[in-house]
Design a protein around this motif. Structure first.
Motif, PDB file in Angstrom:
ATOM      1  N   VAL A 183       0.852  -1.192   0.000  1.00 19.15           N
ATOM      2  CA  VAL A 183       0.000   0.000   0.000  1.00 19.15           C
ATOM      3  C   VAL A 183       0.893   1.249   0.000  1.00 19.15           C
ATOM      4  O   VAL A 183       0.665   2.210  -0.756  1.00 19.15           O
ATOM      5  CB  VAL A 183      -0.959   0.000   1.203  1.00 19.15           C
ATOM      6  CG1 VAL A 183      -1.770   1.282   1.239  1.00 19.15           C
ATOM      7  CG2 VAL A 183      -1.886  -1.212   1.141  1.00 19.15           C
ATOM      8  N   LEU A 207      -3.020  -5.093  -6.968  1.00 17.11           N
ATOM      9  CA  LEU A 207      -3.503  -3.930  -6.228  1.00 17.11           C
ATOM     10  C   LEU A 207      -3.510  -2.769  -7.212  1.00 17.11           C
ATOM     11  O   LEU A 207      -2.493  -2.480  -7.847  1.00 17.11           O
ATOM     12  CB  LEU A 207      -2.586  -3.601  -5.045  1.00 17.11           C
ATOM     13  CG  LEU A 207      -2.681  -4.488  -3.816  1.00 17.11           C
ATOM     14  CD1 LEU A 207      -1.665  -4.031  -2.768  1.00 17.11           C
ATOM     15  CD2 LEU A 207      -4.092  -4.424  -3.212  1.00 17.11           C
ATOM     16  N   ILE A 215      -7.663  -0.551  -4.772  1.00 16.45           N
ATOM     17  CA  ILE A 215      -8.610  -1.606  -5.093  1.00 16.45           C
ATOM     18  C   ILE A 215      -7.875  -2.922  -5.285  1.00 16.45           C
ATOM     19  O   ILE A 215      -7.061  -3.061  -6.194  1.00 16.45           O
ATOM     20  CB  ILE A 215      -9.400  -1.238  -6.368  1.00 16.45           C
ATOM     21  CG1 ILE A 215     -10.167   0.065  -6.110  1.00 16.45           C
ATOM     22  CG2 ILE A 215     -10.336  -2.369  -6.774  1.00 16.45           C
ATOM     23  CD1 ILE A 215     -10.831   0.638  -7.320  1.00 16.45           C
ATOM     24  N   PRO A 216      -8.152  -3.905  -4.386  1.00 16.24           N
ATOM     25  CA  PRO A 216      -7.525  -5.218  -4.565  1.00 16.24           C
ATOM     26  C   PRO A 216      -8.370  -6.062  -5.504  1.00 16.24           C
ATOM     27  O   PRO A 216      -9.596  -6.121  -5.359  1.00 16.24           O
ATOM     28  CB  PRO A 216      -7.555  -5.793  -3.148  1.00 16.24           C
ATOM     29  CG  PRO A 216      -8.760  -5.161  -2.505  1.00 16.24           C
ATOM     30  CD  PRO A 216      -9.022  -3.841  -3.199  1.00 16.24           C
ATOM     31  N   PRO A 218      -8.487  -9.975  -6.984  1.00  7.77           N
ATOM     32  CA  PRO A 218      -7.826 -11.287  -6.852  1.00  7.77           C
ATOM     33  C   PRO A 218      -7.538 -11.899  -8.208  1.00  7.77           C
ATOM     34  O   PRO A 218      -8.180 -11.543  -9.197  1.00  7.77           O
ATOM     35  CB  PRO A 218      -8.864 -12.118  -6.100  1.00  7.77           C
ATOM     36  CG  PRO A 218     -10.177 -11.536  -6.496  1.00  7.77           C
ATOM     37  CD  PRO A 218      -9.942 -10.057  -6.715  1.00  7.77           C
ATOM     38  N   LYS A 260     -11.274  -1.030 -14.144  1.00  9.44           N
ATOM     39  CA  LYS A 260     -11.370  -2.327 -13.459  1.00  9.44           C
ATOM     40  C   LYS A 260     -11.585  -3.455 -14.452  1.00  9.44           C
ATOM     41  O   LYS A 260     -10.956  -4.512 -14.352  1.00  9.44           O
ATOM     42  CB  LYS A 260     -12.528  -2.309 -12.465  1.00  9.44           C
ATOM     43  CG  LYS A 260     -12.269  -1.508 -11.196  1.00  9.44           C
ATOM     44  CD  LYS A 260     -13.460  -1.716 -10.269  1.00  9.44           C
ATOM     45  CE  LYS A 260     -13.542  -0.706  -9.167  1.00  9.44           C
ATOM     46  NZ  LYS A 260     -14.780  -0.865  -8.377  1.00  9.44           N
TER      47      LYS A 260
ATOM     48  N   PRO B 218     -10.015 -11.042  -2.402  1.00  7.77           N
ATOM     49  CA  PRO B 218      -8.735 -10.423  -2.046  1.00  7.77           C
ATOM     50  C   PRO B 218      -8.749  -9.909  -0.618  1.00  7.77           C
ATOM     51  O   PRO B 218      -9.812  -9.650  -0.052  1.00  7.77           O
ATOM     52  CB  PRO B 218      -8.630  -9.259  -3.033  1.00  7.77           C
ATOM     53  CG  PRO B 218     -10.040  -8.883  -3.319  1.00  7.77           C
ATOM     54  CD  PRO B 218     -10.852 -10.160  -3.234  1.00  7.77           C
ATOM     55  N   GLY B 219      -7.578  -9.771  -0.031  1.00  7.78           N
ATOM     56  CA  GLY B 219      -7.479  -9.195   1.302  1.00  7.78           C
ATOM     57  C   GLY B 219      -7.764  -7.701   1.292  1.00  7.78           C
ATOM     58  O   GLY B 219      -7.645  -7.041   0.264  1.00  7.78           O
ATOM     59  N   PRO B 221      -6.607  -4.144   1.801  1.00  8.53           N
ATOM     60  CA  PRO B 221      -5.230  -3.599   1.784  1.00  8.53           C
ATOM     61  C   PRO B 221      -4.954  -2.727   3.008  1.00  8.53           C
ATOM     62  O   PRO B 221      -5.631  -1.725   3.230  1.00  8.53           O
ATOM     63  CB  PRO B 221      -5.189  -2.767   0.495  1.00  8.53           C
ATOM     64  CG  PRO B 221      -6.588  -2.604   0.030  1.00  8.53           C
ATOM     65  CD  PRO B 221      -7.483  -3.517   0.798  1.00  8.53           C
ATOM     66  N   LEU B 264     -15.962 -11.734   4.068  1.00  5.54           N
ATOM     67  CA  LEU B 264     -15.494 -10.337   4.120  1.00  5.54           C
ATOM     68  C   LEU B 264     -15.366  -9.891   5.569  1.00  5.54           C
ATOM     69  O   LEU B 264     -14.386  -9.235   5.961  1.00  5.54           O
ATOM     70  CB  LEU B 264     -16.463  -9.396   3.397  1.00  5.54           C
ATOM     71  CG  LEU B 264     -16.634  -9.570   1.888  1.00  5.54           C
ATOM     72  CD1 LEU B 264     -17.318  -8.351   1.289  1.00  5.54           C
ATOM     73  CD2 LEU B 264     -15.303  -9.791   1.200  1.00  5.54           C
ATOM     74  N   LYS B 299     -17.216  -1.834  -0.987  1.00  6.17           N
ATOM     75  CA  LYS B 299     -17.165  -0.879  -2.110  1.00  6.17           C
ATOM     76  C   LYS B 299     -15.939  -1.138  -2.973  1.00  6.17           C
ATOM     77  O   LYS B 299     -16.016  -1.092  -4.198  1.00  6.17           O
ATOM     78  CB  LYS B 299     -17.147   0.564  -1.569  1.00  6.17           C
ATOM     79  CG  LYS B 299     -18.526   1.092  -1.287  1.00  6.17           C
ATOM     80  CD  LYS B 299     -18.523   2.602  -1.041  1.00  6.17           C
ATOM     81  CE  LYS B 299     -19.772   3.003  -0.278  1.00  6.17           C
ATOM     82  NZ  LYS B 299     -19.486   3.535   1.055  1.00  6.17           N
ATOM     83  N   MET B 300     -14.802  -1.388  -2.327  1.00  2.00           N
ATOM     84  CA  MET B 300     -13.578  -1.701  -3.079  1.00  2.00           C
ATOM     85  C   MET B 300     -13.781  -2.863  -4.026  1.00  2.00           C
ATOM     86  O   MET B 300     -13.213  -2.912  -5.102  1.00  2.00           O
ATOM     87  CB  MET B 300     -12.476  -2.172  -2.111  1.00  2.00           C
ATOM     88  CG  MET B 300     -11.724  -1.122  -1.431  1.00  2.00           C
ATOM     89  SD  MET B 300     -10.536  -1.968  -0.334  1.00  2.00           S
ATOM     90  CE  MET B 300     -10.004  -0.551   0.613  1.00  2.00           C
ATOM     91  N   LEU B 301     -14.568  -3.843  -3.558  1.00  2.00           N
ATOM     92  CA  LEU B 301     -14.667  -5.104  -4.294  1.00  2.00           C
ATOM     93  C   LEU B 301     -15.767  -5.115  -5.338  1.00  2.00           C
ATOM     94  O   LEU B 301     -15.912  -6.092  -6.065  1.00  2.00           O
ATOM     95  CB  LEU B 301     -14.883  -6.265  -3.314  1.00  2.00           C
ATOM     96  CG  LEU B 301     -13.813  -6.430  -2.247  1.00  2.00           C
ATOM     97  CD1 LEU B 301     -14.009  -7.741  -1.508  1.00  2.00           C
ATOM     98  CD2 LEU B 301     -12.418  -6.373  -2.846  1.00  2.00           C
ATOM     99  N   SER B 302     -16.535  -4.034  -5.413  1.00  2.00           N
ATOM    100  CA  SER B 302     -17.592  -4.025  -6.427  1.00  2.00           C
ATOM    101  C   SER B 302     -16.949  -3.790  -7.786  1.00  2.00           C
ATOM    102  O   SER B 302     -16.170  -2.874  -7.975  1.00  2.00           O
ATOM    103  CB  SER B 302     -18.602  -2.926  -6.121  1.00  2.00           C
ATOM    104  OG  SER B 302     -18.021  -1.669  -6.341  1.00  2.00           O
ATOM    105  N   ILE B 303     -17.241  -4.682  -8.701  1.00  2.00           N
ATOM    106  CA  ILE B 303     -16.655  -4.575 -10.059  1.00  2.00           C
ATOM    107  C   ILE B 303     -17.670  -3.873 -10.962  1.00  2.00           C
ATOM    108  O   ILE B 303     -18.763  -4.328 -11.154  1.00  2.00           O
ATOM    109  CB  ILE B 303     -16.317  -5.977 -10.612  1.00  2.00           C
ATOM    110  CG1 ILE B 303     -15.249  -6.632  -9.735  1.00  2.00           C
ATOM    111  CG2 ILE B 303     -15.842  -5.855 -12.048  1.00  2.00           C
ATOM    112  CD1 ILE B 303     -13.904  -5.970  -9.771  1.00  2.00           C
TER     113      ILE B 303
END
Lengths: 303, 303
Positions: A183, A207, A215-216, A218, A260, B218-219, B221, B264, B299-303
């Motif tokens: 990060v 990342l 934004i991570p 996978p 993305k 994903p983890g 960050p 999550l 929110k980070m994980l929303s594609i």
């Protein structure tokens, strides 16, 4: 048109299960073939007098090769490496720079209007010279490698300052930023000026740093890996190709959804690259294979 | 009520930046405190005659301790370890089993109706005995560690056969399944009978296996890591606590959305655990801190 500058190579790749000698390789090869599924691609690079005609034809079928120089008195860049049992660690056996040593890359006149440029792992001073030749670039993205960070650190940073985006792997980012926390690495790289940073973590995905967003994403879970060579370069090519071919306005770098999606497509292309030796799989697949995996990946990631 | 069985320990933890001696630790401690934000939790374990009253009170404030035995003639399980500069590799300095050696865990009569049980990294034979004491379990989840895989491999597999789900880290999964590919590991573990498998990859997140689904998550960050101890146990506790407290039917293990959300939340609890030494941060945060990070993560994980 997307212009890719970087190495075209002959690779000898050894895994505990199989060895292939002098197969088509090189960062620019993987990136440009991967990108060519989405956009017209021109390649700048150099090959030597030992480059097989069959490989040249494979490239010519997919790419504009006006910028691919043939050196008549040198051999092609050659790279010999071995993977361990896990296919996760690579040992370099032989690196022969040959034709790429002191190569002065031309930018053919028909390329100087290219708005999209991907600079693979070249000498940063060479990349800086190249960048200055493009008249009105909208998207310049670079990668780099340990060798340049260790030997030309300042030039690497000057190069990054001239780009819109950086694609870099985790170990290189740590080395360049002198911290183990990714990060922190991403923020530091953004502070040099690019609009986005993509830190690649191999099978663990990426990342993505964009303004204040971290934004991570996978990796696509793959059960069968044959040869990890070219995963990162194929990622970069798929990312660039999808991004430039799906942009809807000049402001496309602010389209977070498109960015993305382009990263997902880059990951998909990376997974195809490693399912067979060298570039074999990239020359086998079609657009339908790609879109099917892209859809499956999107579904996996919906929360 | 969620019942957690596992170790309560005194830890001496050394990083290159700080050392803390004989602080509250243990897999069951992290898991049960983490779960207690979401559901009532009862703890089964043993402490020795040196266990500080202040720690006992901290646990008693959050947990039902009817199953926490005090051994009058033994000391508390003690673990001394050191992290490297990256905080990514841990070296064990001292392991004193003390009270947990040959411990015969009781299941208090008020716990035998527990429908939800988390078995931390205990002796698999002990876990199998415990499982048989619960009358109508709906969700039994276990973790395991390298030590048991190397010394009681068959018992580990028999234990897994008796659970609904397994939470295991990547290296342990590889060791148990004898393959480096985590997709193969997940499928093999599913074949033993559990309904789901979660392979933890530390900062890289998890791979979640559920019927024919393989879902990479994903983890979160994190920029600041102080002490990685307890991340995986806090993950498991947060996952279990959120899952059982948000279920809407008896068929909750088929609710894929709930399962993903629970993962999550597990990840979120893992990130809090490592932001300070030992359990410090878990005792500092409140539900609002947790929900804010959970929302940010989604929110980070929303594609």
């Amino acid at each position: 048109m997307l212009t890719v500058f970087g190495s075209v190579a002959l690779d000898t790749t050894r895994t505990p299960f199989e060895t292939r000698e002098r197969i088509l390789g090189g960062a620019a090869t993987y990136a440009s073939i991967s990108a060519s599924f989405f956009a017209p691609v021109s390649l700048i690079g150099v090959i030597g007098n030992d480059f097989p005609t069959s490989y040249y034809k494979m490239l010519a079928d997919r790419l504009d090769l006006a910028g691919l120089v043939t050196s008549n008195d040198k051999k092609t860049f050659f790279y010999d490496s071995s993977f361990d049992y896990d296919l996760s660690h690579r040992t370099t056996n032989i690196t022969e720079l040959n034709a790429i040593e002191n190569f002065e890359p031309p930018v053919p006149s028909e390329y100087v209007d290219s708005r999209f440029v991907y600079l693979a792992n070249n000498d940063p001073d060479q990349n800086i010279k190249i960048i200055d030749k493009f008249k009105k670039p909208e998207l310049i993205v670079c990668d780099t490698i340990e060798f340049w960070i260790e030997n030309k650190r300042d030039a690497v940073i000057r190069m990054i300052q001239k780009t819109h985006g950086v694609v870099i792997n985790d170990q290189e980012a740590r080395l360049l930023c002198n911290t183990s926390n990714l990060v922190k690495c991403g923020k530091q790289l953004l502070s040099y000026g690019p609009k986005f940073i993509i830190i690649k973590k191999g099978e663990h995905g990426v990342l993505f740093f964009f303004k204040d967003n971290i934004i991570p994403i996978p990796g696509y879970p793959l059960e069968s890996v044959v040869d990890p060579t070219g995963a990162g370069d194929s990622f970069a090519g798929g990312f660039m190709g999808y991004l430039v071919s799906n942009r809807t306005s000049g402001d496309f770098l602010h389209d977070l959804t498109l960015m993305k999606e382009s990263i997902l497509m880059g990951s998909v292309m990376g997974t195809f690259a490693i399912e067979a030796f060298g570039t074999d799989r990239l020359f086998e697949i079609n657009k339908m294979n790609i879109l099917n995996r892209f859809d499956l990946y999107r579904k996996m990631l919906s929360i």
